[in-house]
Structures are given as structure tokens and as C-alpha cells.
Motif scaffolding. Structure first.
Motif, PDB file in Angstrom:
ATOM      1  N   LEU A 188       0.819  -1.212   0.000  1.00  0.00           N
ATOM      2  CA  LEU A 188       0.000   0.000   0.000  1.00  0.00           C
ATOM      3  C   LEU A 188       0.856   1.268   0.000  1.00  0.00           C
ATOM      4  CD1 LEU A 188      -2.826  -0.901   2.560  1.00  0.00           C
ATOM      5  CD2 LEU A 188      -3.109  -0.548   0.096  1.00  0.00           C
ATOM      6  N   GLY A 189       2.148   1.097   0.213  1.00  0.00           N
ATOM      7  CA  GLY A 189       3.044   2.249   0.208  1.00  0.00           C
ATOM      8  C   GLY A 189       3.094   3.007   1.519  1.00  0.00           C
ATOM      9  N   VAL A 190       2.708   2.364   2.612  1.00  0.00           N
ATOM     10  CA  VAL A 190       2.748   3.000   3.928  1.00  0.00           C
ATOM     11  C   VAL A 190       3.522   2.151   4.933  1.00  0.00           C
ATOM     12  CG1 VAL A 190       0.656   4.388   3.649  1.00  0.00           C
ATOM     13  CG2 VAL A 190       0.465   2.048   4.521  1.00  0.00           C
ATOM     14  N   GLY A 191       4.452   1.359   4.441  1.00  0.00           N
ATOM     15  CA  GLY A 191       5.199   0.438   5.284  1.00  0.00           C
ATOM     16  C   GLY A 191       5.818   1.047   6.527  1.00  0.00           C
ATOM     17  N   PRO A 192       6.639   2.105   6.390  1.00  0.00           N
ATOM     18  CA  PRO A 192       7.295   2.649   7.584  1.00  0.00           C
ATOM     19  C   PRO A 192       6.320   3.172   8.641  1.00  0.00           C
ATOM     20  CG  PRO A 192       8.400   3.412   5.603  1.00  0.00           C
ATOM     21  CD  PRO A 192       7.134   2.719   5.165  1.00  0.00           C
ATOM     22  N   VAL A 193       5.297   3.900   8.225  1.00  0.00           N
ATOM     23  CA  VAL A 193       4.336   4.447   9.189  1.00  0.00           C
ATOM     24  C   VAL A 193       3.486   3.324   9.774  1.00  0.00           C
ATOM     25  CG1 VAL A 193       2.403   6.039   9.482  1.00  0.00           C
ATOM     26  CG2 VAL A 193       4.304   6.649   7.981  1.00  0.00           C
ATOM     27  N   ALA A 194       3.012   2.433   8.925  1.00  0.00           N
ATOM     28  CA  ALA A 194       2.185   1.322   9.397  1.00  0.00           C
ATOM     29  C   ALA A 194       3.000   0.372  10.272  1.00  0.00           C
ATOM     30  CB  ALA A 194       1.583   0.572   8.220  1.00  0.00           C
ATOM     31  N   GLY A 195       4.303   0.314  10.035  1.00  0.00           N
ATOM     32  CA  GLY A 195       5.167  -0.546  10.843  1.00  0.00           C
ATOM     33  C   GLY A 195       5.051  -0.234  12.322  1.00  0.00           C
ATOM     34  N   VAL A 196       4.892   1.030  12.656  1.00  0.00           N
ATOM     35  CA  VAL A 196       4.721   1.429  14.055  1.00  0.00           C
ATOM     36  C   VAL A 196       3.442   0.815  14.611  1.00  0.00           C
ATOM     37  CG1 VAL A 196       4.324   3.400  15.591  1.00  0.00           C
ATOM     38  CG2 VAL A 196       6.035   3.552  13.763  1.00  0.00           C
ATOM     39  N   LYS A 197       2.346   0.900  13.869  1.00  0.00           N
ATOM     40  CA  LYS A 197       1.074   0.328  14.312  1.00  0.00           C
ATOM     41  C   LYS A 197       1.179  -1.192  14.443  1.00  0.00           C
ATOM     42  CE  LYS A 197      -1.779   3.827  12.104  1.00  0.00           C
ATOM     43  NZ  LYS A 197      -3.015   4.170  12.748  1.00  0.00           N
ATOM     44  N   ILE A 198       1.836  -1.815  13.481  1.00  0.00           N
ATOM     45  CA  ILE A 198       1.981  -3.265  13.506  1.00  0.00           C
ATOM     46  C   ILE A 198       2.853  -3.689  14.683  1.00  0.00           C
ATOM     47  CG2 ILE A 198       2.889  -5.244  12.228  1.00  0.00           C
ATOM     48  CD1 ILE A 198       2.020  -3.669   9.639  1.00  0.00           C
ATOM     49  N   ASN A 199       3.908  -2.946  14.950  1.00  0.00           N
ATOM     50  CA  ASN A 199       4.756  -3.257  16.105  1.00  0.00           C
ATOM     51  C   ASN A 199       4.005  -3.061  17.409  1.00  0.00           C
ATOM     52  OD1 ASN A 199       7.102  -4.201  14.883  1.00  0.00           O
ATOM     53  ND2 ASN A 199       7.855  -2.127  14.532  1.00  0.00           N
ATOM     54  N   GLN A 200       3.123  -2.057  17.471  1.00  0.00           N
ATOM     55  CA  GLN A 200       2.301  -1.877  18.669  1.00  0.00           C
ATOM     56  C   GLN A 200       1.389  -3.084  18.865  1.00  0.00           C
ATOM     57  OE1 GLN A 200       0.441   1.878  17.859  1.00  0.00           O
ATOM     58  NE2 GLN A 200       2.119   3.063  18.733  1.00  0.00           N
TER      59      GLN A 200
END
Length: 156
Positions: free
Chosen positions: A138-150
């Protein structure tokens, strides 16, 4: 997630996912949902039930029913494919969505998929990997990575 209706855009090209369907946002969203639902082999009704609840909340009854029917058709088609080919089809759906949505809208999709994962019986490493893949596609890997890590930290 109330802005999700703002990104419903039909694309008038045949779908590579389901024969006889046109590619559109809802078809792609249901494909991403199916990918997350089935990635770990747990086909529990809780995840499907959450998707049904979500579409029933944000769409009128006829469209919500159509979404759920699409989800069930996609879940039925998935076992017919080689897993790598299936992942490529899901990547295509995600990249299609990314081509006409904002990063904020794509992050809402990740939030929705995280809720689908949480509806199941625990979170697996395969689900975490799938969420990460979808975020990248989706092109939001770095930002979404924070949510996924949470999500990872809240589970493990």
C-alpha cells in the motif's frame, strides 16, 4: 474509519482475482481481508464476522451483503492458487488501492486489517508478516510498521 466511504472508486477493468467481477475498491478490500483471514490457516468465524460487522456498519445493507458475498467467493477461490501467485494477486489489489488513495486512507485500511487480525484467536507471526506485506504494497510500510509493532507488543 468513517472516511473509508470517501475512497470507494470503481475501476472499469476486469478483475484478475474473480472472473466476472470488475476491479474496484470493495473487491480489493475484501481480497486484502481474505489474505489476512487465511494467511495462518485459521479460518475462524471471528475474523469473517468482524469483516461482516465492519461492512454492515459502514455501508447500506445491500452493499454490505455484496461485500460479504465477495469475501466468501474470494475465500473460496484462494485455495485454488499457488500461495506465491495468490500473494502476487493480493499485491496487485493493494497497489491498485494505493494508486488512488491518500496515505491517511491507506493507514485506515491497515487499521481495519489489524482489527480483523485481533478478532481471531491470538496473533501469529504469519499474520504479522502479512500485515507488513500489505503495508509495503500500500506504500505505507514505515508508518504502518509502528502500528503493527504496537500490535505485536500488545500480544506477545
Amino acid at each position: 474509519m468513517s472516511h473509508i466511504q470517501d475512497i470507494v472508486n470503481d475501476i472499469e477493468r476486469p478483475s484478475n482475482l474473480l472472473q466476472g467481477e470488475r476491479s474496484n475498491f470493495l473487491l480489493s478490500l475484501m481480497a486484502l481481508s481474505a489474505y489476512i483471514i487465511r494467511i495462518d490457516g485459521d479460518f475462524g468465524m471471528q475474523k469473517q464476522g468482524y469483516v461482516q460487522y465492519f461492512v454492515g456498519t459502514y455501508y447500506e445493507p445491500a452493499k454490505a451483503q455484496r461485500c460479504y458475498e465477495l469475501l466468501m467467493r474470494i475465500l473460496g477461490e484462494q485455495p485454488k492458487y499457488n500461495p506465491l501467485l495468490w500473494a502476487a494477486k493480493i499485491e496487485e489489489c493493494a497497489r491498485s488501492i494505493a494508486s488512488y488513495t491518500t496515505s491517511e486512507q491507506r493507514l485506515q485500511i491497515i487499521d481495519f486489517l489489524i482489527l480483523v487480525v485481533r478478532a481471531g484467536n491470538g496473533v501469529t507471526q504469519l499474520e504479522m508478516m502479512a500485515l507488513t506485506n500489505v503495508a509495503v504494497w500500500l506504500g505505507v510500510g514505515p508508518v504502518a510498521g509502528v502500528k503493527i509493532n504496537q500490535l505485536r507488543m500488545s500480544i506477545f
